[in-house]
Scaffold this active site. Structure first.
Site, PDB file in Angstrom:
ATOM      1  N   ARG A  54      33.262  28.588  45.023  1.00  0.00           N
ATOM      2  CA  ARG A  54      32.981  29.019  43.651  1.00  0.00           C
ATOM      3  C   ARG A  54      34.042  28.450  42.710  1.00  0.00           C
ATOM      4  NH1 ARG A  54      32.047  35.219  41.587  1.00  0.00           N
ATOM      5  NH2 ARG A  54      34.115  35.563  42.499  1.00  0.00           N
ATOM      6  N   ASP A 107      38.767  42.503  42.309  1.00  0.00           N
ATOM      7  CA  ASP A 107      39.019  41.224  41.676  1.00  0.00           C
ATOM      8  C   ASP A 107      38.932  41.411  40.166  1.00  0.00           C
ATOM      9  OD1 ASP A 107      36.319  41.250  41.014  1.00  0.00           O
ATOM     10  OD2 ASP A 107      35.764  39.630  42.374  1.00  0.00           O
TER      11      ASP A 107
END
Length: 545
Positions: free
Chosen positions: A180, A459
């Site tokens: 990603r 996160d």
């Protein structure tokens, strides 16, 4: 001419047409083994993509700002009338490679060396190596991450724990690697082309692709990506054009790259068909990026008092606006032959047996919900959740995926996607958002973007929800369940008290080694200022090397 020489010849021919006198400038400090990944080929590809596509990227970011102004003035998102033919058409995406047919459990995490080894060895189908929400984009992290991925692709990666001496190496069978890159909004300040900072997206993508596409092909796999934070099908079109240009530059067949798009913004939810259509040659499906989706819902309607959300603890996936988003994503994907991936389970195993069993029960229920809804796979944040998640999907999903589950009964309207969930705002919700937001930001500033907090692996998405809710509640003078308004004075008092609590929890040594004052100041400024920072990582990025 052999295949390698042909590729190099094509690359030389392409870059011979590049404008002269515009070298790539590297401003980052030296990082061990950087020359292995910041190769001439990788930097040439990056420069080519920057010169060709950065103006378009900036135009799309400006379009985001215009769209926000329209929402602030009362406009609401809707399904696009100009793309009705796409939504009603009978097209399908190109077939996916064999190693992406079964994705029932995927693990995600940052690109540090030990994490990569453990994730690839985990009993899962895929590992998403993350340069985005779980990675602080310091120059050292980015370069080392590229080195680690290059070693992983070639199966030479190893690690020895400096404290225990325990060695880590890849097993005989490993998960399929997916990468990603950062979102379109994030710059890479350490690399200039024509004196301009390059896109973080293009840096992460170009360096990985240039260095690894041949080794991936030899290993029988390919360059697979997750694409984050998109807000429109035009942003997906830009990625598709980047893929075509990069494949042509490197002599790769078109369609080799495969990408799964995270539907993690409220605007993208109205353009799922269109996003798949733009990437149809390169598409591998869509993913319910649910935590960032909640953040996007708050952010886009932040100036609307009628869109105040309750405590994030009660904004669960059974709420109507989230269930509608999930159902529409599954229906859309399966109509087009694309995988519909479920969301993240952020729980991590804990030592207390009773607490751990309760956490695993929550994971099991969440994954059963996803499997029964028709998802083709799901995300976990820790290898300890792999068995629970896999068993949940195995109990429902008899084949490699559930593309046959068409969800023809689903009919989702604009109102379904925009229904504001009811529920209270509590002082405990205020305190939790402050405590989690400050601690995550402090860890991020120290270089760690994947943080265990209160038995969850957090996160940037969680911190974004925390600070967005606080901004929204404060600027609209929301009242908590005890009837008291959320004011600056109340926020200041709670921030002070929660900082004291954090200091007590982390201990003197951790406090001494941390950057809590800087994190608290930045967090406080973002909550109190009139302007809303689109992403907390943008002002925070200015504070790291």
């Amino acid at each position: 001419m052999n295949a390698r020489a042909e590729v190099l010849e094509r690359t030389r021919e392409l870059y011979s047409r590049e404008p002269a006198g515009s070298p790539v400038e590297l401003l980052g400090h030296p990082v061990e083994r950087s020359e292995e990944v910041l190769t001439p080929l990788a930097l040439q590809l990056l420069a080519h993509l920057h010169r060709r596509f950065n103006p378009q990227r900036l135009e799309l970011l400006a379009a985001r700002e215009q769209r926000q102004r329209e929402i602030d003035e009362g406009a609401l998102p809707a399904f696009l009338p100009q793309t009705t033919e796409v939504r009603e058409g009978q097209w399908r995406i190109a077939p996916v490679p064999a190693d992406l047919l079964d994705r029932r459990v995927e693990i995600t995490g940052p690109v540090d060396r030990k994490m990569i080894i453990n994730a690839l060895n985990a009993p899962v189908r895929c590992f998403m190596a993350d340069f985005e929400d779980s990675c602080t984009p310091s120059w050292a992290n980015l370069v080392r991450g590229q080195v680690n991925l290059a070693d992983a692709v070639r199966r030479t990666i190893s690690y020895t724990d400096p404290l225990t001496g325990k060695p880590y190496r890849l097993g005989a069978s490993t998960a399929t690697l997916i990468v990603r890159p950062r979102g379109w909004h994030l710059p890479e300040k350490h690399v200039l082309v024509n004196g301009e900072p390059v896109s973080g997206s293009l840096f992460d993508f170009a360096v990985y692709l240039a260095n690894n596409h041949e080794a991936l092909a030899r290993a029988g796999t390919g360059p697979y990506f997750y694409l984050p934070k998109m807000e429109s099908h035009l942003e997906a079109r830009l990625w598709n054009e980047v893929f075509i240009a990069a494949q042509d530059a490197l002599g790769m067949p078109r369609g080799t790259i495969k990408a799964t798009v995270l539907i993690e913004t409220i605007l993208a939810a109205f353009e799922m068909d269109e996003i798949l259509y733009e990437l149809r040659e390169h598409s591998a499906g869509l993913n319910c990026g649910r935590w960032d989706y909640i953040f996007s819902f708050i952010k886009k309607f932040r100036n609307r008092r009628d869109f105040l959300l309750p405590d994030r603890a009660v904004v669960t996936m059974d709420r109507h606006f989230l269930k509608s988003y999930v159902d529409l994503l599954i229906q859309t994907c399966h109509k087009r032959g694309a995988h519909a991936m479920g969301g993240m389970a952020a729980q991590i195993p804990v030592r207390d047996k009773e607490a751990n069993e309760a956490a695993m029960d929550r994971v099991r229920a969440d994954k059963l919900r996803e499997a029964r809804a028709g998802h083709d796979g799901t995300w976990i944040a820790h290898p300890g959740l792999a068995t629970v998640a896999r068993e949940a999907f195995d109990s429902v999903m008899r084949g490699p995926n559930q593309l046959h589950v068409t969800r023809a009964e689903v009919s989702v309207t604009r109102d379904d996607l925009l229904t504001v969930p009811d529920g209270g705002i509590t002082e405990d919700g205020l305190r939790t958002n402050i405590r989690v937001g400050v601690q995550y930001l402090e860890s991020w500033l120290r270089g760690n973007g994947c943080v265990p907090l209160y038995n969850l692996m957090e996160d940037a998405a969680t911190a974004e929800i925390s600070r967005a809710q606080l901004w929204q509640w404060l600027h609209h003078g929301a009242r908590t369940s005890d009837g008291a308004a959320v004011t600056v004075e109340r926020f200041d008092r709670l921030l002070s008290e929660e900082l004291d609590r954090i200091h007590g929890e982390v201990g003197a040594q951790r406090l001494l080694n941390g950057v809590f004052p800087s994190a608290a100041r930045l967090f406080e400024r973002m909550i109190k200022q009139d302007a809303f920072d689109e992403f907390l990582t943008l002002p925070a990025y200015e504070l790291i090397d």
